[in-house]
Design a protein around this motif. Structure first.
Motif, mmCIF file in Angstrom:
data_model
loop_
_atom_site.group_PDB
_atom_site.id
_atom_site.type_symbol
_atom_site.label_atom_id
_atom_site.label_comp_id
_atom_site.label_asym_id
_atom_site.label_seq_id
_atom_site.Cartn_x
_atom_site.Cartn_y
_atom_site.Cartn_z
ATOM 1 N N THR A 161 0.833 -1.199 0.000
ATOM 2 C CA THR A 161 0.000 0.000 0.000
ATOM 3 C C THR A 161 0.869 1.252 0.000
ATOM 4 O OG1 THR A 161 -1.777 -1.146 1.180
ATOM 5 C CG2 THR A 161 -1.793 1.255 1.248
ATOM 6 N N ASP A 162 1.925 1.235 0.793
ATOM 7 C CA ASP A 162 2.835 2.382 0.844
ATOM 8 C C ASP A 162 3.481 2.632 -0.508
ATOM 9 O OD1 ASP A 162 4.401 4.418 2.412
ATOM 10 O OD2 ASP A 162 6.061 3.128 1.774
ATOM 11 N N GLU A 163 3.866 1.554 -1.188
ATOM 12 C CA GLU A 163 4.523 1.716 -2.485
ATOM 13 C C GLU A 163 3.536 2.093 -3.576
ATOM 14 O OE1 GLU A 163 8.222 -0.203 -4.906
ATOM 15 O OE2 GLU A 163 7.198 -1.440 -3.446
ATOM 16 N N ALA A 164 2.331 1.546 -3.527
ATOM 17 C CA ALA A 164 1.341 1.807 -4.582
ATOM 18 C C ALA A 164 0.717 3.186 -4.459
ATOM 19 C CB ALA A 164 0.249 0.743 -4.549
ATOM 20 N N SER A 165 0.719 3.766 -3.257
ATOM 21 C CA SER A 165 0.089 5.069 -3.021
ATOM 22 C C SER A 165 -1.331 5.103 -3.600
ATOM 23 C CB SER A 165 0.923 6.193 -3.641
ATOM 24 O OG SER A 165 2.215 6.222 -3.090
ATOM 25 N N PRO A 166 -2.225 4.248 -3.096
ATOM 26 C CA PRO A 166 -3.575 4.196 -3.665
ATOM 27 C C PRO A 166 -4.355 5.467 -3.389
ATOM 28 C CG PRO A 166 -3.478 2.915 -1.658
ATOM 29 C CD PRO A 166 -2.068 3.320 -1.967
ATOM 30 N N GLU A 167 -5.398 5.671 -4.184
ATOM 31 C CA GLU A 167 -6.245 6.841 -4.033
ATOM 32 C C GLU A 167 -7.047 6.765 -2.732
ATOM 33 O OE1 GLU A 167 -8.524 6.612 -7.635
ATOM 34 O OE2 GLU A 167 -7.218 8.056 -8.621
ATOM 35 N N PHE A 168 -7.493 7.932 -2.292
ATOM 36 C CA PHE A 168 -8.343 7.994 -1.108
ATOM 37 C C PHE A 168 -9.612 7.167 -1.359
ATOM 38 C CE2 PHE A 168 -11.817 9.955 1.293
ATOM 39 C CZ PHE A 168 -11.296 9.883 2.585
ATOM 40 N N GLY A 169 -10.035 6.433 -0.370
ATOM 41 C CA GLY A 169 -11.246 5.620 -0.514
ATOM 42 C C GLY A 169 -10.973 4.153 -0.721
ATOM 43 N N VAL A 170 -9.677 3.760 -0.783
ATOM 44 C CA VAL A 170 -9.373 2.354 -1.021
ATOM 45 C C VAL A 170 -9.887 1.485 0.121
ATOM 46 C CG1 VAL A 170 -7.064 2.368 0.033
ATOM 47 C CG2 VAL A 170 -7.582 0.747 -1.801
ATOM 48 N N ALA A 171 -9.904 2.036 1.355
ATOM 49 C CA ALA A 171 -10.408 1.265 2.493
ATOM 50 C C ALA A 171 -11.882 0.914 2.305
ATOM 51 C CB ALA A 171 -10.212 2.053 3.790
ATOM 52 N N ASP A 172 -12.657 1.834 1.739
ATOM 53 C CA ASP A 172 -14.064 1.562 1.485
ATOM 54 C C ASP A 172 -14.216 0.483 0.426
ATOM 55 O OD1 ASP A 172 -16.960 2.280 1.744
ATOM 56 O OD2 ASP A 172 -16.684 2.795 -0.368
ATOM 57 N N THR A 173 -13.324 0.499 -0.566
ATOM 58 C CA THR A 173 -13.351 -0.539 -1.596
ATOM 59 C C THR A 173 -13.064 -1.902 -0.991
ATOM 60 O OG1 THR A 173 -12.639 1.047 -3.279
ATOM 61 C CG2 THR A 173 -12.339 -1.281 -3.778
ATOM 62 N N PRO A 182 -16.569 -9.723 8.043
ATOM 63 C CA PRO A 182 -16.459 -8.268 7.896
ATOM 64 C C PRO A 182 -15.423 -7.858 6.854
ATOM 65 C CG PRO A 182 -16.606 -8.849 10.220
ATOM 66 C CD PRO A 182 -16.489 -10.136 9.464
ATOM 67 N N PHE A 183 -14.315 -8.589 6.809
ATOM 68 C CA PHE A 183 -13.291 -8.326 5.794
ATOM 69 C C PHE A 183 -13.125 -9.607 4.982
ATOM 70 C CE2 PHE A 183 -12.215 -5.635 9.463
ATOM 71 C CZ PHE A 183 -12.355 -4.396 8.877
ATOM 72 N N GLU A 184 -13.711 -9.625 3.804
ATOM 73 C CA GLU A 184 -13.702 -10.839 2.989
ATOM 74 C C GLU A 184 -12.620 -10.722 1.906
ATOM 75 O OE1 GLU A 184 -14.180 -14.418 2.588
ATOM 76 O OE2 GLU A 184 -15.686 -13.572 3.929
ATOM 77 N N PHE A 185 -11.418 -10.367 2.341
ATOM 78 C CA PHE A 185 -10.295 -10.320 1.404
ATOM 79 C C PHE A 185 -9.063 -10.844 2.118
ATOM 80 C CE2 PHE A 185 -10.473 -6.120 3.448
ATOM 81 C CZ PHE A 185 -9.178 -5.982 3.934
ATOM 82 N N CYS A 186 -8.072 -11.255 1.344
ATOM 83 C CA CYS A 186 -6.835 -11.789 1.897
ATOM 84 C C CYS A 186 -5.689 -10.834 1.566
ATOM 85 C CB CYS A 186 -6.546 -13.168 1.311
ATOM 86 S SG CYS A 186 -6.247 -13.125 -0.479
ATOM 87 N N GLU A 187 -4.501 -11.209 1.963
ATOM 88 C CA GLU A 187 -3.330 -10.376 1.686
ATOM 89 C C GLU A 187 -3.180 -10.129 0.186
ATOM 90 O OE1 GLU A 187 1.555 -10.515 2.152
ATOM 91 O OE2 GLU A 187 0.307 -11.928 3.275
ATOM 92 N N ASN A 188 -3.262 -11.195 -0.603
ATOM 93 C CA ASN A 188 -3.070 -11.031 -2.045
ATOM 94 C C ASN A 188 -4.189 -10.233 -2.685
ATOM 95 O OD1 ASN A 188 -0.738 -12.469 -1.828
ATOM 96 N ND2 ASN A 188 -1.247 -13.982 -3.387
ATOM 97 N N GLY A 189 -5.427 -10.443 -2.219
ATOM 98 C CA GLY A 189 -6.540 -9.677 -2.765
ATOM 99 C C GLY A 189 -6.417 -8.206 -2.454
ATOM 100 N N ARG A 205 -13.589 -2.799 2.014
ATOM 101 C CA ARG A 205 -14.740 -3.161 2.837
ATOM 102 C C ARG A 205 -15.818 -3.850 2.006
ATOM 103 N NH1 ARG A 205 -19.605 -0.910 3.679
ATOM 104 N NH2 ARG A 205 -19.107 0.914 2.402
ATOM 105 N N ARG A 206 -15.960 -3.454 0.753
ATOM 106 C CA ARG A 206 -16.995 -3.997 -0.128
ATOM 107 C C ARG A 206 -16.523 -5.247 -0.891
ATOM 108 N NH1 ARG A 206 -20.760 0.276 -1.736
ATOM 109 N NH2 ARG A 206 -20.100 2.299 -0.928
ATOM 110 N N GLN A 207 -15.239 -5.548 -0.807
ATOM 111 C CA GLN A 207 -14.655 -6.578 -1.672
ATOM 112 C C GLN A 207 -15.232 -7.960 -1.388
ATOM 113 O OE1 GLN A 207 -10.590 -5.820 -2.447
ATOM 114 N NE2 GLN A 207 -10.019 -7.956 -2.744
ATOM 115 N N ASN A 208 -15.633 -8.654 -2.467
ATOM 116 C CA ASN A 208 -16.152 -10.025 -2.405
ATOM 117 C C ASN A 208 -17.462 -10.146 -1.629
ATOM 118 O OD1 ASN A 208 -14.029 -11.132 -3.943
ATOM 119 N ND2 ASN A 208 -12.726 -11.222 -2.131
ATOM 120 N N LYS A 209 -18.268 -9.079 -1.676
ATOM 121 C CA LYS A 209 -19.582 -9.090 -1.035
ATOM 122 C C LYS A 209 -20.649 -8.644 -2.037
ATOM 123 C CE LYS A 209 -17.613 -7.743 3.445
ATOM 124 N NZ LYS A 209 -17.593 -6.681 4.474
ATOM 125 N N PRO A 210 -21.884 -9.100 -1.886
ATOM 126 C CA PRO A 210 -22.957 -8.628 -2.767
ATOM 127 C C PRO A 210 -23.059 -7.105 -2.720
ATOM 128 C CG PRO A 210 -23.697 -10.490 -1.457
ATOM 129 C CD PRO A 210 -22.356 -10.100 -0.908
#
Length: 773
Positions: free
Chosen positions: A34-46, A71-78, A48-53
Motif C-alpha cells: 500500500t505504501d509503495e502503490a500510493s492508492p487513491e483515497f477511498g481504497v479502504a471503502d473498496t 467483515p473483511f472478505e479479502f486476503c493479503e493477495n486480494g 470493505r466492499r470486496q467479495n460481497k454482494p
C-alpha cells in the motif's frame, strides 16, 4: 531492501520463515505494498466492499465468495491487487514522450508497473520509437481497417482471466462473427490440463466441490497447491476444518508456510495471543514429477487393505458399489497396482513406503475426502496423468459425487474459469453453435483454433499476422521469451487492452496499440447507469460485481465497450448484432448468455447478486459422467512420473515458483516473506547435499542451462542466480516465474493440453567464472 540470499549463504544458513501464514505478517505485507502503490483515497471503502454482494469481486484469485461473509472478505493477495490497481500514479502520454520503447525494455517488471495506470489510447510511432496519444475513434478505425484486410484465421484474440463474463461473451462472439476460433486464454498456461484431462476422466472440465463440502469433509489431500501464496482465503476454511478434527495431508516439493500454520487476521484472540492453527497433519516433500508414483502408492495401500478385508471377512475398504456402477478400467488398474514394486514407487516419488502407507492409512480412515490440486499437478508433460491418478484415488472410495468429498482444482485468475464457460475456447465442439446461428444469423467457423503456444509457434512461422489481447502480459508469461518477443515485433498488428504498462507493450508490431480500460473496482457508467459485470469462481458459482471508485482517467473505457468498439469497426452491419444496445445495458448481454447456456444461467439477471453466488451446476457431482463410456474412467499409468525426460547425473528438475509479493507476472515487490528471501528474485533454491555433490558453494553465482535434448535446448540459459541452500528434495531445484520461463521450450508442455511444463524443466547448473583482474 537488501539481497539476503548471499549473506545467509555466507553464514551457512538456509532461508526460512518461522512465523505462520496470515497474522501480523500478512498485515505488514499489505501495508508495504500500500505504501509503495500510493492508492487513491477511498481504497479502504473498496476493501470493505470486496467479495460481497453489491461490491466488487476481487481481481486476484478465483477462490469462492461465501454466502456468510466476514467483515473483511479479502486476503493479503486480494488487498495487494486492489491497492495496486487503485494507485494514484498515472502513466500518461507525457510519460511516453520522455521514454523510447527501446529504453523501457531495460526496465524491470516492477518498474514498469510502478508507472501507474494507463490513461489514454496510445499508438506506436516507429519513427520516434515512442507511443503517441491517439483518440478512441482513431484507434478503433485503424485496428478495424487492419482486421478487414487480414485473413481472419491469421489473427488471434487472446484473453487473460480478468474480463467479466459479459465482455468475454462478446469477445468470443466478435471472433466468430469475424471468422475464427483462435481464442486462446490464460488457462492455456495453467489449468488447461484440468479442462482437458479432468473432462476426459469424469466428464467435467471443472471441479466437483461446492462450499458446503469444505465444512463437511473429513480430510483434504493436497497435491501441488500453495494456498498461502495463491489463494489465501482458503486458509480460514482449512483452519476451521482442522479445528473440528479434519485431517490435512500435503504432498509438495517445498514446505509452503500456508500449509504449515496459520493465524487468522480476523480473529482478535489469535492476533493478540499469536495462537496458530497447525494446518497439515502430515506433510510429504516428494520430488517434482513424483505425484504419479506417490498416488499409486496410496492406491496400492488401499487395494492391499481391501484384499485383507475380503480375506478376513471384514468391511470392504474399496467402495465396490461405486466402482461397479460408476467406473470403467478398474480391473486393469487394480492388477497394475498390485504388481507395482514398492521400490520403484519410492524411487519415482522420492518418498518412503512407510510415508505412503501412513498417508494411505489416513485416507482410508476418512469417510469423505477432498482432493485439492494446483499447478503442481497441471504443469507437467504428463499433467493429465497426474489428474487421472488423483481421480483414481478418489474413485476407489467413492469420493466423487457425495457430500464432503470431490475433486477440487484451485484456479488462479479471478474469471479464468468463467471465460471458458461463456465461449472463449478454441474448440468449436464446446460452443453452442446452433444457438449462435439462431440468435445472430451467421455461420460460425467450425475449424479448431490455436491454444496459446500453438499461436506463438504459428507467429514465429509468419502464419499469424495480428494479436489482440484482452488483458495479460503474454511476452512475459510464455516460454522462450526472446523468440516470443522477436515474433511479436514482426506482427502486422498488436493491440492490448490493459490497465498498466507491462513488457508486452514494449514489442509492438508494425502497428501497435495500447487500449486502456477501467479496473473492476471503478465505476463503469454507460447509458443506463453504472454497470454490473459477473465472474465465475473455482466452485462454478456466478457473482455480480460493481465498481464504486472514480475511474483513473476520463478517457478510459470498459473492457466490454472496447470490445464492442473494435467489433463495430471491423464487422459488417448485422441487424441481429446490437453492439450499441449491449454496451448501454450489460443486462442484455446476460440475456444472450442465458439464451446460449439456459441450463447454467437460467434467471441470470434475477440471481446476479445472490450471496455466495448462484451455482451453475456440475454433472459429475451428480454422478452423471459425460465421458465417452458414460462412466468415470480409472486410468492405468504407463509410467511412474509425469515428465517427458528421465533423470540422469548432472540433470536437475527445475520448479518455477511465485513469490509472496507477486500475482502472475505482476511483481509488487521483492519480499518473498514465506520463503525468507528478501530483496531479490535472482536465486536458485537447491538442497545442500546436491550443492556439495556438484562441487558448488552456497552463495556463489550460477547459470542454469536447459537440458531438454532438443536441438536448441542448450541455447536457453538464465544467469546471475545466487545458489541458495533450501529445504527441497534432492534432484529438484526451484526458481521464480516468470524469470525462469526462458529455460522452457515453447512446446515443452502437457501432451494433451499443451500447458507449459513449468513444474518440471530439465536443467543443468554451471558456476559463473569470476572475472580476472
Amino acid at each position: 531492501m537488501t539481497d539476503n540470499a548471499k549473506e545467509l549463504a555466507k553464514e551457512g544458513k538456509t532461508p526460512h520463515y518461522d512465523s505462520p501464514a496470515g497474522g501480523w505478517g500478512s498485515l505488514r505485507g499489505i501495508a508495504e505494498v500500500t505504501d509503495e502503490a500510493s492508492p487513491e483515497f477511498g481504497v479502504a471503502d473498496t476493501l470493505r466492499r470486496q467479495n460481497k454482494p453489491g461490491g466488487f469481486m476481487c481481481t486476484s484469485c478465483a477462490w469462492p465468495k461465501p454466502a456468510n461473509y466476514h467483515p473483511f472478505e479479502f486476503c493479503e493477495n486480494g488487498a495487494k491487487a486492489t491497492v495496486w490497481e487503485l494507485t494514484s500514479d498515472r502513466c500518461t502520454p507525457e510519460f511516453f514522450e520522455q521514454h523510447t520503447v527501446s529504453e523501457l525494455r531495460n526496465w524491470t517488471d516492477h518498474e514498469l508497473e510502478m508507472t501507474g495506470r494507463l490513461t489514454e489510447p496510445m499508438r506506436y510511432d516507429a519513427a520516434s520509437d515512442r507511443y503517441v496519444r491517439a483518440s478512441w475513434e482513431e484507434a478503433f478505425s485503424a485496428i478495424g481497417t487492419t482486421f478487414k484486410r487480414l485473413d481472419p484465421k491469421s489473427t488471434v484474440f487472446y484473453s487473460s482471466g480478468h474480463a467479466g463474463l459479459e465482455a468475454s461473451y462478446l469477445y468470443a462472439l466478435f471472433a466468430r462473427l469475424y471468422g475464427h476460433n483462435n481464442l486462446p486464454q490464460s488457462s492455456n498456461m495453467c489449468h488447461e490440463t484440468t479442462s482437458v484431462g479432468l473432462k476426459k476422466v469424469i466428464g467435467s472440465s471443472v471441479g466437483t466441490v461446492i462450499w458446503d463440502d469444505l465444512e463437511e469433509t473429513d480430510a483434504f489431500f493436497f497435491f501441488g497447491q500453495n494456498p498461502g501464496t495463491n489463494s489465501p482465503r482458503f486458509l480460514r476454511p482449512l483452519a476451521e476444518a482442522k479445528q473440528r478434527g479434519a485431517k490435512i495431508v500435503t504432498f509438495n516439493p517445498l514446505r509452503e508456510q500456508g500449509l504449515v500454520s496459520f493465524v487468522d487476521p480476523q480473529s482478535p484472540v489469535q492476533m493478540m495471543t499469536g495462537k496458530e492453527t497447525k494446518i497439515s497433519h502430515r506433510y510429504y516433500q516428494l520430488k517434482s514429477g513424483g505425484d504419479v508414483a506417490a498416488i499409486l502408492g496410496l492406491c496400492k495401500y488401499v487395494i492391499e487393505k481391501d484384499d485383507e478385508a475380503q480375506k478376513s471377512g471384514g468391511h470392504r475398504v474399496i467402495d465396490q458399489d461405486f466402482i461397479d456402477q460408476h467406473t470403467t478400467g478398474f480391473d486393469e488398474f487394480i492388477e497394475f497396482a498390485r504388481a507395482a514394486d514398492w521400490s520403484d514407487i519410492e524411487k519415482a516419488s522420492g518418498l518412503s513406503e512407510t510415508d505412503l502407507r501412513e498417508a494411505g492409512h489416513i485416507y482410508i480412515s476418512c469417510e469423505r475426502v477432498i482432493g485439492v490440486y494446483g499447478m503442481g499437478l497441471t504443469q507437467h508433460s504428463h499433467g493429465a496423468l497426474n489428474i487421472a491418478m488423483l481421480v483414481n484415488l478418489l474413485c476407489l472410495r467413492g469420493n466423487i459425487g457425495k457430500d464432503g468429498a470431490g475433486c477440487c482444482p484451485v484456479r488462479g485468475h479471478s474469471n479464468v474459469q468463467g471465460q471458458r464457460t461463456v465461449g472463449i475456447s478454441e474448440k468449436p465442439s464446446l460452443i453452442p453453435n446452433d444457438k449462435l446461428r439462431e440468435l445472430f444469423g451467421f455461420e460460425p467457423p467450425m475449424d479448431q483454433g490455436y491454444v496459446i503456444t500453438e499461436a506463438l509457434q504459428a507467429t514465429m512461422k509468419g502464419e499469424v499476422k495480428a494479436i489482440l489481447s484482452l488483458g495479460g502480459n503474454l511476452c512475459r508469461a510464455l516460454p522462450e521469451r526472446d523468440k516470443v518477443e522477436q515474433s511479436w515485433s514482426a506482427l502486422d498488428l498488436t493491440a492490448m487492452i490493459s490497465t498498466k504498462l507491462n513488457r508486452s507493450h514494449l514489442f509492438p508490431g508494425k502497428e501497435g496499440w495500447i487500449l486502456p480500460c477501467l479496473g473492476r473496482a471503478e465505476i463503469d457508467r454507460q447509458a443506463t447507469g453504472n454497470q454490473y459485470v459477473s465472474v465465475e469462481d473455482s466452485f462454478s458459482c456466478i457473482h455480480g460485481s460493481v465498481g464504486h471508485r472514480s475511474p483513473a482517467s476520463e478517457h478510459l473505457k470498459s473492457e466490454l465497450a472496447i470490445v464492442a468498439g473494435l467489433a463495430k469497426a471491423t464487422l459488417p452491419a448485422n441487424p441481429k448484432v446490437k453492439w450499441d444496445e449491449w454496451t448501454a445495458d450489460y443486462s442484455h448481454v446476460r440475456n444472450l448468455i442465458e439464451a446460449c447456456y439456459p441450463d447454467d444461467f437460467h434467471d441470470y439477471n434475477a440471481r446476479l447478486n445472490e450471496p455466495g453466488g448462484f451455482w451453475r451446476g456440475n454433472s459429475a457431482r451428480e454422478r452423471i459422467w459425460e465421458t465417452e463410456s458414460g462412466k468415470a474412467v480409472i486410468t492405468t499409468p504407463d509410467q511412474l512420473h509425469s515428465r517427458n525426460f528421465e533423470e540422469r547425473d548432472g540433470r536437475y528438475i527445475l520448479v518455477t515458483l511465485r513469490s509472496n509479493d507477486q500475482f502472475n507476472t505482476t511483481i509488487y515487490g521483492y519480499s518473498d516473506r514465506f520463503r525468507g528471501i528478501e530483496g531479490t528474485r535472482d536465486v536458485v533454491l537447491m538442497n545442500q547435499a546436491d550443492i556439495d555433490a556438484a562441487g558448488l558453494e552456497a552463495g556463489e553465482t550460477v547459470t542454469l542451462f536447459s537440458d531438454d535434448d532438443t536441438p536448441d535446448g542448450g541455447n536457453r540459459r538464465l544467469g546471475g542466480l545466487t545458489l541458495t541452500p533450501y529445504n527441497i528434495p534432492r534432484g529438484t531445484i526451484a526458481g521464480y516465474y516468470p524469470e525462469c520461463n526462458v529455460l522452457i521450450g515453447l512446446m515443452h508442455g502437457d501432451e494433451i493440453s499443451k500447458t507449459p511444463a513449468s513444474k518440471s524443466i530439465p536443467v543443468r547448473i554451471e558456476r559463473e567464472e569470476k572475472p580476472s583482474h
